[in-house]
Design an enzyme around this catalytic site. Structure first.
Site, PDB file in Angstrom:
ATOM      1  N   CYS A 102      24.057 -12.510  23.268  1.00  0.00           N
ATOM      2  CA  CYS A 102      22.669 -12.126  23.141  1.00  0.00           C
ATOM      3  C   CYS A 102      22.303 -11.685  24.556  1.00  0.00           C
ATOM      4  O   CYS A 102      22.680 -12.336  25.529  1.00  0.00           O
ATOM      5  CB  CYS A 102      21.842 -13.332  22.720  1.00  0.00           C
ATOM      6  SG  CYS A 102      20.149 -12.908  22.399  1.00  0.00           S
ATOM      7  N   ASN A 206      13.794 -13.637  17.881  1.00  0.00           N
ATOM      8  CA  ASN A 206      13.180 -13.241  19.155  1.00  0.00           C
ATOM      9  C   ASN A 206      13.713 -11.898  19.679  1.00  0.00           C
ATOM     10  O   ASN A 206      13.490 -11.550  20.817  1.00  0.00           O
ATOM     11  CB  ASN A 206      13.358 -14.350  20.198  1.00  0.00           C
ATOM     12  CG  ASN A 206      14.823 -14.631  20.504  1.00  0.00           C
ATOM     13  OD1 ASN A 206      15.716 -14.040  19.897  1.00  0.00           O
ATOM     14  ND2 ASN A 206      15.073 -15.525  21.440  1.00  0.00           N
ATOM     15  N   HIS A 333      23.077 -13.209  28.160  1.00  0.00           N
ATOM     16  CA  HIS A 333      22.669 -14.579  28.495  1.00  0.00           C
ATOM     17  C   HIS A 333      23.258 -15.656  27.587  1.00  0.00           C
ATOM     18  O   HIS A 333      22.803 -16.794  27.624  1.00  0.00           O
ATOM     19  CB  HIS A 333      21.144 -14.715  28.684  1.00  0.00           C
ATOM     20  CG  HIS A 333      20.293 -14.047  27.666  1.00  0.00           C
ATOM     21  ND1 HIS A 333      19.276 -13.189  27.989  1.00  0.00           N
ATOM     22  CD2 HIS A 333      20.298 -14.117  26.343  1.00  0.00           C
ATOM     23  CE1 HIS A 333      18.694 -12.765  26.888  1.00  0.00           C
ATOM     24  NE2 HIS A 333      19.288 -13.314  25.876  1.00  0.00           N
ATOM     25  N   ASN A 334      24.275 -15.316  26.788  1.00  0.00           N
ATOM     26  CA  ASN A 334      25.038 -16.341  26.050  1.00  0.00           C
ATOM     27  C   ASN A 334      26.519 -15.993  26.179  1.00  0.00           C
ATOM     28  O   ASN A 334      27.028 -15.171  25.407  1.00  0.00           O
ATOM     29  CB  ASN A 334      24.681 -16.309  24.553  1.00  0.00           C
ATOM     30  CG  ASN A 334      23.375 -17.007  24.227  1.00  0.00           C
ATOM     31  OD1 ASN A 334      22.755 -17.626  25.078  1.00  0.00           O
ATOM     32  ND2 ASN A 334      22.967 -16.921  22.981  1.00  0.00           N
ATOM     33  N   HIS A 408      16.845 -17.212  32.012  1.00  0.00           N
ATOM     34  CA  HIS A 408      17.017 -16.056  31.125  1.00  0.00           C
ATOM     35  C   HIS A 408      15.750 -15.643  30.407  1.00  0.00           C
ATOM     36  O   HIS A 408      15.708 -14.589  29.790  1.00  0.00           O
ATOM     37  CB  HIS A 408      18.126 -16.307  30.114  1.00  0.00           C
ATOM     38  CG  HIS A 408      17.680 -16.995  28.850  1.00  0.00           C
ATOM     39  ND1 HIS A 408      17.055 -18.214  28.851  1.00  0.00           N
ATOM     40  CD2 HIS A 408      17.765 -16.624  27.552  1.00  0.00           C
ATOM     41  CE1 HIS A 408      16.786 -18.557  27.606  1.00  0.00           C
ATOM     42  NE2 HIS A 408      17.195 -17.627  26.801  1.00  0.00           N
TER      43      HIS A 408
END
Lengths: 485, 136
Positions: A102, A206, A333-334, A408
């Protein structure tokens, strides 16, 4: 859920330690980046317990860390960073999350707000129709049989070769949008079946597209290197991930890890932390599959980027060249990555888990694009629909302290169901429109779940990251139009 | 008796599901999950899929059961609302799941569920109750 009442020691204004004496089994301390104000929100739920639990994992070095946007997740806290030695350390799919890679990207434009304001409604409609979004949406990309494997190996490069975007986009994407060390044979048939129809879709939750304008510039020199020249300049964001393909890879390998843990004599305090040695065949297989999912996510963002560019140019009646639309940067960010870091003055290869955390490499680091060699790596911190987003740069301090990592996003504060009890999607829509923000959303209840009040103030998060020195404020943007997935 | 109830979780969403026996609790957990995803009233029982799962333990069975149903939603956009459990035993589950393909004209989707997780996952064989947190 009760407040967390574990052991916490203040290190300084921005750092709080959970000593390893807190729970037998912790191999290292926990370290939470927060100030007094944020800490009160953080101990409202069990996120600090999750920071302590991650400290149990074999081979962990430094501290089990949490960035200031930390919130309660599953297994790892969201905002968690943990680095493991390759020699005796583990890899945990729970430390990456279900939505592998993501991430978020930002494009700059040559335009200012006044130039797009008269057409903003047409623009956001065009973006909404150009990019399939929301639950149950299918992408327009038709893959040849077996072509999904090419997507998994080449990532963004696959997309660019197909005509989605520019060669230069690859240079300004983390890992060039193409992680090496993939093996599509390690990705299950089910994962590929989920991935094929969803390539080129935003997803829900999101995930978003945003038209923002520069609201303030904190560091003109670094901003200049990123092509951010003035207040009012229009920027475009894309935030999404690896869709069902990534979720399935995570599912598949969490099960593999659960079955394999006894063989390696590993016990964890939460099953969602299931892990195996990085060097083990299971660990290597997961890494190969995870990188495939990461590449899928980059290909996905790359395709979407091109549709956003085309929609923008069509509505504005200009060429891509005139509009600018250069990709400033794309961050994940993952993710888990094998990186070189200094431990006691010696360079070691580590497996760095970033679960809801962003890489923050400093100026001069060999892994960042040439044009940012003096500025440091751009870091993109999306806020929520009603508030600011921030652009930061990586620092040497992050390299020394957080394995080159920072926050993040805003970080959730209130649960989705709590939001829906208090607000309807229509309320949120009206509130945002009153603030001059255009919203297009597939689902109104989904909009209520993502209302600004559900999140911490991203300004607080960034203040701590900047204050602690693990990244540097460069500029911030204010949203004027958003497509919510 | 209540079939399920939602659990508050900061970032995500969970549910507790109940039943006269464990197999009914599993069926109700699936029903609860699809109630999170869509308004089920307008969903007809016109499509059916046989789902068969074998796992080492009851927790993994629940995890895999729910994630298998999400797979059908992703690949075929199938929204299930009825779950007839044909076989349920140690590490084994066989069920007929009925529902309908998503039709934007008639169906309303609500919240996307990415996956069931093992975090706080519980299968209570005494009370015939299960608990699961989703990544949403």
């Amino acid at each position: 859920m009760p407040k967390w009442s574990g052991k916490l020691e203040k290190v300084d204004d921005y750092r709080w330690r959970i000593p390893k004496s807190y729970k037998p089994g912790m191999r290292v301390d926990g370290l939470i980046y927060a100030d007094e104000k944020m800490l009160q929100q953080i101990i409202d739920d069990q996120a600090p317990e999750q920071v302590a639990n991650v400290a149990f994992l074999p081979g962990i070095v430094g501290c089990s860390m949490a960035m200031p946007d930390i919130h309660w997740g599953y297994g790892f806290a969201i905002g968690g960073v943990a680095a493991m030695r390759l020699s005796d350390g583990v890899i945990s799919p729970g430390g990456v999350g279900f939505d592998i890679n993501c991430g978020v990207r930002i494009m700059r434009t040559n335009l200012v707000k006044e130039e797009i304001a008269p057409k903003i409604k047409t623009l956001i409609d065009a973006m909404y129709y150009a990019v399939p979004s929301g639950l149950g949406s299918k992408g327009p990309i038709k893959l040849r049989s077996g072509e999904i494997d090419e997507v998994l190996v080449k990532g963004s490069r696959w997309a660019v070769e197909k005509g989605y975007g520019r060669k230069e986009d690859l240079e300004t994407t983390e890992e060039n949008g193409e992680m090496k060390g993939t093996d599509p044979a390690k990705v299950s048939g089910r994962a590929k079946e989920r991935g094929v129809p969803q390539l080129g879709t935003l997803g829900s939750g999101n995930h978003f597209l945003e038209v923002g304008v520069i609201d303030e510039i904190y560091d003109e020199k670094i901003a200049g290197a990123m092509g951010i020249e003035r207040v009012g300049q229009v920027m475009l964001y894309v935030h999404c991930g690896s869709r069902g393909l990534g979720h399935q890879v995570a599912d598949d390998y969490i099960k593999v890890m659960m079955q394999s843990m006894p063989k390696y004599g590993i016990e964890v305090p939460d099953r969602q932390l299931a892990c195996v040695p990085v060097k083990s065949p299971e660990g290597q297989n997961y890494l190969a599959a995870m990188r495939c999912a990461a590449n899928y996510a980059w290909a996905n963002r790359q395709c979407i980027t091109q549709w956003v560019r085309e929609a923008f140019c069509r509505v504005m009646g200009m060429s891509e060249g005139d509009a600018g639309l250069e990709l400033i940067y794309d961050v994940t960010h993952n993710i888990a990555k094998i990186e070189d870091h200094k431990i006691n003055g010696k360079t070691e290869k580590l497996c760095v888990h970033r679960k809801g955390a962003t890489r923050a490499f400093p100026a001069g680091h060999p892994d960042i694009p040439k044009q940012y060699a003096e500025a440091g790596q751009p870091i993109l911190i999306p806020g929520d629909m009603g508030r600011m987003s921030y652009i930061l740069a990586g620092t040497e301090k992050a390299m020394q302290e957080t394995f080159g990592s920072t926050c993040h996003g805003a970080g959730r504060m209130k649960s989705r169901s709590a939001m829906k009890r208090h607000l309807s999607g229509r309320d949120v829509l009206a509130e945002l429109e009153a603030k001059g923000i255009q919203i297009r959303a597939g689902s109104l209840p989904g909009l209520a779940e993502e209302a600004p009040e559900a999140y911490k103030d991203v300004g607080d998060v960034v203040r701590v990251a900047h204050g602690a020195g693990i990244s540097k404020k460069v500029a911030r943007t204010r949203p004027i139009a958003v497509v919510k997935g | 008796m209540k079939r399920y109830e939602l659990i508050e979780h900061t970032a995500d969403l969970g549910l507790k599901a109940y039943g006269k026996n464990l197999s009914e609790a599993f069926a109700n957990a699936a029903f609860g999950m699809f109630s999170v995803i869509a308004e089920l009233d307008a969903v007809k029982e016109v499509e059916s899929r046989r789902v068969e799962i074998e796992e080492d333990d009851a927790e993994s069975l629940l995890f895999e059961w729910l994630n298998s149903l999400l797979y059908y939603f992703d690949v075929e956009t199938l929204i299930f609302k009825r779950f007839d459990i044909l076989e349920f035993g140690e590490g084994k589950l066989r069920a007929d799941c009925r529902g309908e393909k998503y039709d934007p004209a008639r169906h309303r989707l609500k919240t996307g569920v990415k996956s069931a997780t093992y975090h706080m996952l519980e299968v209570d064989k005494e009370k015939n109750r299960v608990q699961v947190i989703f990544d949403v």
